[in-house]
Design a protein around this motif. Structure first.
Motif, PDB file in Angstrom:
ATOM      1  N   ARG A 108       6.008   9.183  -6.679  1.00 47.28           N
ATOM      2  CA  ARG A 108       5.335   7.933  -6.300  1.00 47.28           C
ATOM      3  C   ARG A 108       3.852   7.954  -6.648  1.00 47.28           C
ATOM      4  NH1 ARG A 108       8.562   4.723  -3.189  1.00 47.28           N
ATOM      5  NH2 ARG A 108      10.280   5.772  -2.137  1.00 47.28           N
ATOM      6  N   LEU A 111       3.328   6.522  -9.874  1.00 43.40           N
ATOM      7  CA  LEU A 111       3.500   5.075  -9.862  1.00 43.40           C
ATOM      8  C   LEU A 111       2.326   4.395  -9.184  1.00 43.40           C
ATOM      9  CD1 LEU A 111       7.268   4.957  -8.933  1.00 43.40           C
ATOM     10  CD2 LEU A 111       6.244   4.683 -11.185  1.00 43.40           C
ATOM     11  N   GLU A 113       1.127   4.988  -6.156  1.00 41.87           N
ATOM     12  CA  GLU A 113       1.197   4.852  -4.693  1.00 41.87           C
ATOM     13  C   GLU A 113      -0.084   5.433  -4.093  1.00 41.87           C
ATOM     14  OE1 GLU A 113       4.925   4.274  -2.017  1.00 41.87           O
ATOM     15  OE2 GLU A 113       4.134   3.352  -3.837  1.00 41.87           O
ATOM     16  N   PRO A 118      -2.685  -3.324  -8.114  1.00 40.58           N
ATOM     17  CA  PRO A 118      -1.623  -3.309  -9.123  1.00 40.58           C
ATOM     18  C   PRO A 118      -2.153  -2.928 -10.507  1.00 40.58           C
ATOM     19  CG  PRO A 118      -1.416  -5.239  -7.736  1.00 40.58           C
ATOM     20  CD  PRO A 118      -2.722  -4.591  -7.375  1.00 40.58           C
ATOM     21  N   VAL A 121      -2.157   0.668 -10.580  1.00 37.00           N
ATOM     22  CA  VAL A 121      -0.773   1.134 -10.682  1.00 37.00           C
ATOM     23  C   VAL A 121      -0.343   1.085 -12.146  1.00 37.00           C
ATOM     24  CG1 VAL A 121       1.626   0.648 -10.051  1.00 37.00           C
ATOM     25  CG2 VAL A 121      -0.179   0.385  -8.343  1.00 37.00           C
ATOM     26  N   ARG A 122      -0.596  -0.062 -12.793  1.00 38.55           N
ATOM     27  CA  ARG A 122      -0.218  -0.199 -14.203  1.00 38.55           C
ATOM     28  C   ARG A 122      -0.893   0.855 -15.068  1.00 38.55           C
ATOM     29  NH1 ARG A 122      -0.917  -5.562 -13.352  1.00 38.55           N
ATOM     30  NH2 ARG A 122      -2.883  -5.693 -14.477  1.00 38.55           N
ATOM     31  N   ARG A 123      -2.185   1.083 -14.790  1.00 42.37           N
ATOM     32  CA  ARG A 123      -2.908   2.061 -15.609  1.00 42.37           C
ATOM     33  C   ARG A 123      -2.366   3.466 -15.406  1.00 42.37           C
ATOM     34  NH1 ARG A 123      -7.460  -1.183 -15.605  1.00 42.37           N
ATOM     35  NH2 ARG A 123      -8.074  -0.570 -13.523  1.00 42.37           N
ATOM     36  N   LYS A 171      12.617   2.509 -10.646  1.00 42.50           N
ATOM     37  CA  LYS A 171      13.442   1.586  -9.872  1.00 42.50           C
ATOM     38  C   LYS A 171      14.438   2.366  -9.012  1.00 42.50           C
ATOM     39  CE  LYS A 171      14.840  -1.686 -12.695  1.00 42.50           C
ATOM     40  NZ  LYS A 171      15.542  -2.767 -13.385  1.00 42.50           N
ATOM     41  N   ASP A 174      13.857   3.272  -5.305  1.00 41.71           N
ATOM     42  CA  ASP A 174      14.007   2.247  -4.268  1.00 41.71           C
ATOM     43  C   ASP A 174      15.485   1.966  -3.973  1.00 41.71           C
ATOM     44  OD1 ASP A 174      11.190   1.896  -4.126  1.00 41.71           O
ATOM     45  OD2 ASP A 174      11.236   0.555  -5.848  1.00 41.71           O
TER      46      ASP A 174
ATOM     47  N   ARG B 108       0.257 -12.282 -14.063  1.00 38.64           N
ATOM     48  CA  ARG B 108      -0.052 -11.238 -13.083  1.00 38.64           C
ATOM     49  C   ARG B 108       0.745 -11.393 -11.789  1.00 38.64           C
ATOM     50  NH1 ARG B 108      -4.449  -8.252 -14.616  1.00 38.64           N
ATOM     51  NH2 ARG B 108      -5.836  -9.241 -16.111  1.00 38.64           N
ATOM     52  N   LEU B 111       3.738  -9.468 -11.954  1.00 36.97           N
ATOM     53  CA  LEU B 111       3.478  -8.031 -11.844  1.00 36.97           C
ATOM     54  C   LEU B 111       3.112  -7.661 -10.416  1.00 36.97           C
ATOM     55  CD1 LEU B 111       1.382  -7.559 -15.080  1.00 36.97           C
ATOM     56  CD2 LEU B 111       3.784  -7.010 -14.728  1.00 36.97           C
ATOM     57  N   GLU B 113       0.708  -8.983  -8.552  1.00 37.87           N
ATOM     58  CA  GLU B 113      -0.702  -9.108  -8.162  1.00 37.87           C
ATOM     59  C   GLU B 113      -0.774  -9.960  -6.892  1.00 37.87           C
ATOM     60  OE1 GLU B 113      -4.449  -8.582 -10.815  1.00 37.87           O
ATOM     61  OE2 GLU B 113      -2.658  -7.421 -10.414  1.00 37.87           O
ATOM     62  N   PRO B 118       2.608  -1.038  -3.922  1.00 40.85           N
ATOM     63  CA  PRO B 118       3.218  -0.722  -5.209  1.00 40.85           C
ATOM     64  C   PRO B 118       4.734  -0.898  -5.192  1.00 40.85           C
ATOM     65  CG  PRO B 118       1.579   0.917  -4.642  1.00 40.85           C
ATOM     66  CD  PRO B 118       1.757   0.046  -3.434  1.00 40.85           C
ATOM     67  N   ALA B 119       5.378  -0.665  -4.015  1.00 37.57           N
ATOM     68  CA  ALA B 119       6.823  -0.855  -3.961  1.00 37.57           C
ATOM     69  C   ALA B 119       7.155  -2.335  -4.164  1.00 37.57           C
ATOM     70  CB  ALA B 119       7.384  -0.358  -2.629  1.00 37.57           C
ATOM     71  N   VAL B 121       5.298  -4.384  -5.887  1.00 38.80           N
ATOM     72  CA  VAL B 121       5.029  -4.622  -7.304  1.00 38.80           C
ATOM     73  C   VAL B 121       6.263  -4.234  -8.119  1.00 38.80           C
ATOM     74  CG1 VAL B 121       3.608  -3.951  -9.280  1.00 38.80           C
ATOM     75  CG2 VAL B 121       2.540  -4.251  -7.040  1.00 38.80           C
ATOM     76  N   ARG B 122       6.792  -3.030  -7.842  1.00 36.44           N
ATOM     77  CA  ARG B 122       7.970  -2.578  -8.583  1.00 36.44           C
ATOM     78  C   ARG B 122       9.145  -3.524  -8.396  1.00 36.44           C
ATOM     79  NH1 ARG B 122       6.671   2.402  -6.657  1.00 36.44           N
ATOM     80  NH2 ARG B 122       8.315   2.447  -5.107  1.00 36.44           N
ATOM     81  N   ARG B 123       9.332  -3.975  -7.151  1.00 37.74           N
ATOM     82  CA  ARG B 123      10.463  -4.867  -6.898  1.00 37.74           C
ATOM     83  C   ARG B 123      10.297  -6.202  -7.612  1.00 37.74           C
ATOM     84  NH1 ARG B 123      11.452  -2.325  -2.013  1.00 37.74           N
ATOM     85  NH2 ARG B 123       9.758  -3.403  -0.955  1.00 37.74           N
ATOM     86  N   GLY B 126      11.002  -5.588 -11.166  1.00 37.85           N
ATOM     87  CA  GLY B 126      12.426  -5.308 -11.326  1.00 37.85           C
ATOM     88  C   GLY B 126      13.266  -6.576 -11.302  1.00 37.85           C
ATOM     89  N   LYS B 171       0.963  -4.099 -20.125  1.00 29.71           N
ATOM     90  CA  LYS B 171      -0.154  -3.240 -20.503  1.00 29.71           C
ATOM     91  C   LYS B 171      -1.160  -4.028 -21.342  1.00 29.71           C
ATOM     92  CE  LYS B 171       1.579   0.657 -22.057  1.00 29.71           C
ATOM     93  NZ  LYS B 171       1.839   1.967 -22.661  1.00 29.71           N
ATOM     94  N   ILE B 173      -2.289  -6.989 -21.102  1.00 27.58           N
ATOM     95  CA  ILE B 173      -3.294  -7.824 -20.423  1.00 27.58           C
ATOM     96  C   ILE B 173      -4.483  -6.999 -19.935  1.00 27.58           C
ATOM     97  CG2 ILE B 173      -1.722  -9.694 -19.739  1.00 27.58           C
ATOM     98  CD1 ILE B 173      -1.708  -8.646 -16.940  1.00 27.58           C
ATOM     99  N   ASP B 174      -4.329  -5.686 -19.907  1.00 30.21           N
ATOM    100  CA  ASP B 174      -5.492  -4.859 -19.563  1.00 30.21           C
ATOM    101  C   ASP B 174      -6.272  -4.431 -20.814  1.00 30.21           C
ATOM    102  OD1 ASP B 174      -4.807  -4.946 -16.816  1.00 30.21           O
ATOM    103  OD2 ASP B 174      -3.369  -3.334 -17.095  1.00 30.21           O
TER     104      ASP B 174
END
Lengths: 206, 206
Positions: A108, A111, A113, A118, A121-123, A171, A174, B108, B111, B113, B118-119, B121-123, B126, B171, B173-174
Motif C-alpha cells: 500500500r 500505492l 497510502e 491523489p 498517489v499517481r506519482r 485492485k 481490495d 481528475r 481519478l 480527486e 487512496p482506496a 481513488v483505486r475504486r 477500477g 500520468k 495530466i501531470d
C-alpha cells in the motif's frame, strides 16, 4: 569503533526497519513519530537527525519496498529463466502477487497510502512502474537474445506488462482473498498477450 | 405544467451542471456547497433535497463524466469503424486523450480527486476501467466478426488495453503539454501490441 557517520547510518537503518515492521502490522498511515522512535529505540527528538518529517520517512519506505519487491521478482525470473517463456511470466507474476498478499500494508505504501493527495498517489505509482519497467525491459532483451525470439518495442511491451500487473495487483488487495487467485490468472493471460503481440510485430518486421 | 417530480429532476440536473461547470474551471476539491448552490440558482438549504453531501454530489459527477467520456470514445470508434483496425485504435485513444486534455479537471474526478483516501481513488479508477472495458469488449466482438479476424480472450484484451490507456492517460495530466503527444504514441503502440497478441492467439488456436 564505528565512525560517527557509520553510527548515524546504522540508526537511520534502525528507524527504517522499525517503521517497516510497524507499517507491515498496522499500515503506515497509523504510525506516529513517537511510536516509530520507540520501536527503533531512540528518543523522539533524535528522529529529526535522520528525517525531516514522517513524510520524508514515508518516501524512504516507498523506496525500500520498491527495491525489495523488484529484487524478489527479478530473482524469481532468473530462477526459471531456462524453463521457457510461459513460466517466466507466471513466476514473475506469482512472486509479485504473493509479495503483495503477504505484505499488503507495505505494498500500500507503493500505492501512495499515507500520502496526502491523489496526485502524489499517481506519482508514487508512476515512479515504481517506471523502475519495474526498466528491470523487465533488461530481462526481456536478454531473453530475446537467449531464445532467438526477437521482441519489437521492448520498452513499450515492458511498460504495458508492468502497468497491467501493477494495477490489477493493486485492485486485488481490495478484493476478498478467495477472488485474488482469479486475478493472477487474468494478469498472466494479459501479460502473455502483450508478449505474443510484441513477438508477432518483430516477426512481421522480419 | 411540469409535475413536482419532473421539477425536482430538473433542479437536480441544474445542480449537477453547475457543479460540472465549476469543477471544469477550478477542480471539484475547491468547490463549496454554497458556491454550487449559488451557481445553480438555488438556496443552499435546497441543496440537501438533492444530495446528502458534497461527497454524494461528487459521486454523481464521477458518473456523469464517465458516461460522457465513454460515449465520446465510442462515437469516435464507430465513425472510423470501416477504415481499418489501426485507425480505430488511434481514433479511440486520440479522442480519449483530447477529452482528458480539454477537461483535465473533470478527468481528475475519475481519478478520485476530491476523494478522501487512496482506496477510494483505486475504486473510482477500477469502476471506470471496468465500464470502459465492457464497452470496448462489445466493440471488439463486433469488429472481429465484421473483419473476420478473430480475437482470443476478448475481455482480457479489452481490460489490458483500457488499463494501459487509462493509466498512461492519467500520468499525462501531470506532464507538461509538450510531452503529452509522446504519451499518445506510446499508448497507441501498446494497445496495438495487445490487439496483435490477441489475434495471434486466436490464429494459433485455429
Amino acid at each position: 569503533m564505528p565512525t560517527r557517520a557509520a553510527q548515524k547510518q546504522a540508526t537511520r537503518r534502525a528507524v527504517i526497519d522499525a517503521a517497516l515492521r510497524l507499517s507491515a502490522e498496522r499500515g503506515f498511515s497509523s504510525l506516529s513519530l513517537r511510536g516509530v522512535a520507540k520501536e527503533a529505540g531512540i528518543a523522539p527528538t533524535s528522529f529529526y537527525r535522520h528525517f525531516a518529517s514522517m513524510d520524508e520517512l514515508g518516501l524512504a519506505l516507498v523506496d525500500e519496498v520498491g527495491v525489495s519487491l523488484r529484487q524478489l521478482v527479478r530473482e524469481a525470473r532468473r530462477r526459471v529463466d531456462k524453463s521457457g517463456k510461459g513460466s517466466v511470466i507466471r513466476a514473475s507474476i506469482q512472486t509479485f502477487l504473493s509479495y503483495v498478499e503477504k505484505n499488503e500494508n507495505l505494498f500500500r505504501l507503493l500505492l501512495g497510502e499515507g500520502s496526502s493527495s491523489p496526485a502524489h498517489v499517481r506519482r508514487a505509482i508512476g515512479k515504481e512502474i517506471q523502475r519495474f519497467t526498466e528491470d523487465l525491459a533488461e530481462d526481456l532483451i536478454r531473453e530475446a537474445e537467449a531464445t532467438d525470439r526477437p521482441i519489437a518495442h521492448i520498452h513499450h511491451a515492458a511498460e504495458a506488462m508492468v502497468t497491467v500487473a501493477f494495477n490489477l495487483g493493486a485492485k486485488s488487495i481490495d478484493l476478498p482473498p478467495e477472488e485474488r487467485l482469479a486475478v493472477i490468472e487474468r494478469i498472466i493471460i494479459e501479460v502473455r498477450m502483450i508478449m505474443r503481440g510484441a513477438q508477432a510485430e518483430a516477426a512481421q518486421r522480419g
